[in-house]
Design a protein around this motif. Structure first.
Motif, PDB file in Angstrom:
ATOM      1  N   GLU A  54      -5.923  -3.343  12.725  1.00  0.00           N
ATOM      2  CA  GLU A  54      -6.477  -2.268  13.494  1.00  0.00           C
ATOM      3  C   GLU A  54      -6.390  -0.911  12.429  1.00  0.00           C
ATOM      4  O   GLU A  54      -7.404  -0.231  12.355  1.00  0.00           O
ATOM      5  N   LYS A  55      -5.279  -0.876  11.906  1.00  0.00           N
ATOM      6  CA  LYS A  55      -4.842   0.402  11.139  1.00  0.00           C
ATOM      7  C   LYS A  55      -5.915   0.473   9.557  1.00  0.00           C
ATOM      8  O   LYS A  55      -6.505   1.427   9.435  1.00  0.00           O
ATOM      9  N   GLU A  56      -6.242  -0.843   9.211  1.00  0.00           N
ATOM     10  CA  GLU A  56      -6.962  -1.097   7.994  1.00  0.00           C
ATOM     11  C   GLU A  56      -8.506  -0.581   8.528  1.00  0.00           C
ATOM     12  O   GLU A  56      -9.100  -0.369   7.804  1.00  0.00           O
TER      13      GLU A  56
ATOM     14  N   ASP B  56      -9.397   1.127  11.109  1.00  0.00           N
ATOM     15  CA  ASP B  56      -9.657   2.533  11.219  1.00  0.00           C
ATOM     16  C   ASP B  56      -9.844   3.242  10.004  1.00  0.00           C
ATOM     17  O   ASP B  56     -10.729   4.125   9.982  1.00  0.00           O
ATOM     18  N   GLN B  57      -9.248   2.831   8.895  1.00  0.00           N
ATOM     19  CA  GLN B  57      -9.535   3.532   7.688  1.00  0.00           C
ATOM     20  C   GLN B  57     -10.910   3.317   6.969  1.00  0.00           C
ATOM     21  O   GLN B  57     -11.384   4.149   6.613  1.00  0.00           O
TER      22      GLN B  57
END
Length: 366
Positions: free
Chosen positions: A119-121, A123-124
């Motif tokens: 998810e974080k990747e 989002d980036q």
């Protein structure tokens, strides 16, 4: 209780398994547990995927539960329809379509969880795409307003240039009549003679025109600048109105595309994990030796098949026997003289009745 539930999940015949050994029952308990937990993973994955779409936890849980039950039913059907044969090749042949279906299910299940894990990747990646989209959007909107603004600025520049040109001409006339008064140019006579007055009047006329031109052009410039300001306001409004669309660019398809831009190996590893989970019941059933349950199930199928074959053959024999009897009975009736005379009398009586009826109808018509 738990054992019976997992046996139900495996799709096995519970009546037959009751007569089998504990080891055989445990085998199908393991298969059923795999089917059940695969459905649980499908529920979690689909629930998260649908949450990214609807942004409502209750809707996501409802449709995720439906999807989990669907996967459960499919897996249970796949496992229950694979039957142990004497040849591994025949077993593999009947398992190939089910393995393909399992691969499709594994892809569907793994994607949402991959999106949650990365998810974080994602989002980036989405942030970078949103920034690029914001810049591109501003450039595209600017293409609609910039030509108009440049055209208005050019008009302003032309108006200012017109005033400057008029000022230059007026200043030149000023220098001319001053030089005439000083006697340094023109007639060369010192003083304010007729030539001086003529040149002074010409300068004053130009000066009046310059003042009028300044007022007129100032009004025009002010109007043009108002139009430029309005266009700038419209441009900023268009950018502001379109920005929420860009900010909302984080739906399911956008996240799937962003996931595809990440390195493929971790995603592929997760897919293999789910593929192993999804195909585990099938592989286990293929690799397991033919057990007590399989022999009893095959015997039950054989009994049913034999009984059905017997019923079909009996019906065929009954039909052929009934046909032969009917042919013989009607052949005997054909030779009955009494029956012939009886049918002849009835036919004659019917013809007479028809003739009498026709005659009455004709009389009524006259």
């Amino acid at each position: 209780m738990m054992q019976r539930f997992f046996i139900f999940c495996s799709g096995a015949d519970t009546d037959i398994l009751q007569t089998c050994s504990n080891g055989e029952r445990n085998k199908y308990v393991g298969i059923g547990a795999t089917v059940f937990f695969t459905a649980v993973m499908a529920f979690i994955a689909s629930g998260y995927a649908l949450y990214t779409v609807f942004d409502n936890i209750y809707t996501s849980i409802f449709f995720g539960l439906i999807w989990g039950l669907l996967i459960f039913n499919l897996d249970r059907y796949i496992v229950s329809t694979i039957k142990k044969r004497d040849s591994f090749k025949s077993e593999l042949t009947q398992a190939v379509p089910r393995i393909i279906l399992a691969i499709i299910i594994a892809v569907v299940i793994s994607k949402p969880l991959e999106m949650k894990i990365f998810e974080k990747e994602i989002d980036q990646v989405l942030l970078e795409e949103k920034n690029a989209m914001t810049l591109s959007n501003k450039e595209q909107l600017a293409l609609q307003y910039t030509p108009k603004i440049e055209s208005l600025n050019q008009e302003i520049a032309n108006l200012k240039r017109e005033v400057v040109q008029k000022e230059v001409e007026t200043n030149a006339l000023y220098d001319v009549y001053i030089s005439e008064a000083e006697g340094t140019a023109g007639t060369g006579l010192l003083g304010k003679g007729p030539v001086y007055k003529e040149k002074r009047e010409k300068h004053d006329a130009y000066l009046a025109e310059l003042n009028t031109l300044k007022e007129t052009n100032a009004t025009k410039i002010e109007n043009l600048e108002s139009q430029i300001a309005a266009l700038g306001t419209d441009y900023n409004m268009a950018v502001t109105n379109s920005q929420p669309i860009i900010d909302g660019f984080d739906g399911l398809m956008a996240r799937i595309n962003a996931l595809g831009k990440l390195p493929w190996f971790p995603s592929f590893f997760i897919f293999l994990l789910f593929l192993a989970i999804e195909t585990a019941p099938i592989i286990a059933k293929l690799l397991a030796p033919k057990g007590e349950y399989d022999y009893k199930f095959e015997e039950q199928e054989s009994v049913v098949a034999t009984w059905v074959t017997q019923k079909v053959e009996q019906r065929k024999l009954l039909l052929s026997t009934d046909g032969a009897l009917n042919e013989k009975i009607y052949a005997d009736i054909k030779n009955e003289e009494e029956l012939y005379r009886y049918k002849k009398e009835k036919a004659e009586e019917l013809l007479r009745l028809q003739a009498d009826s026709f005659h009455k109808v004709q009389i009524k018509g006259l």
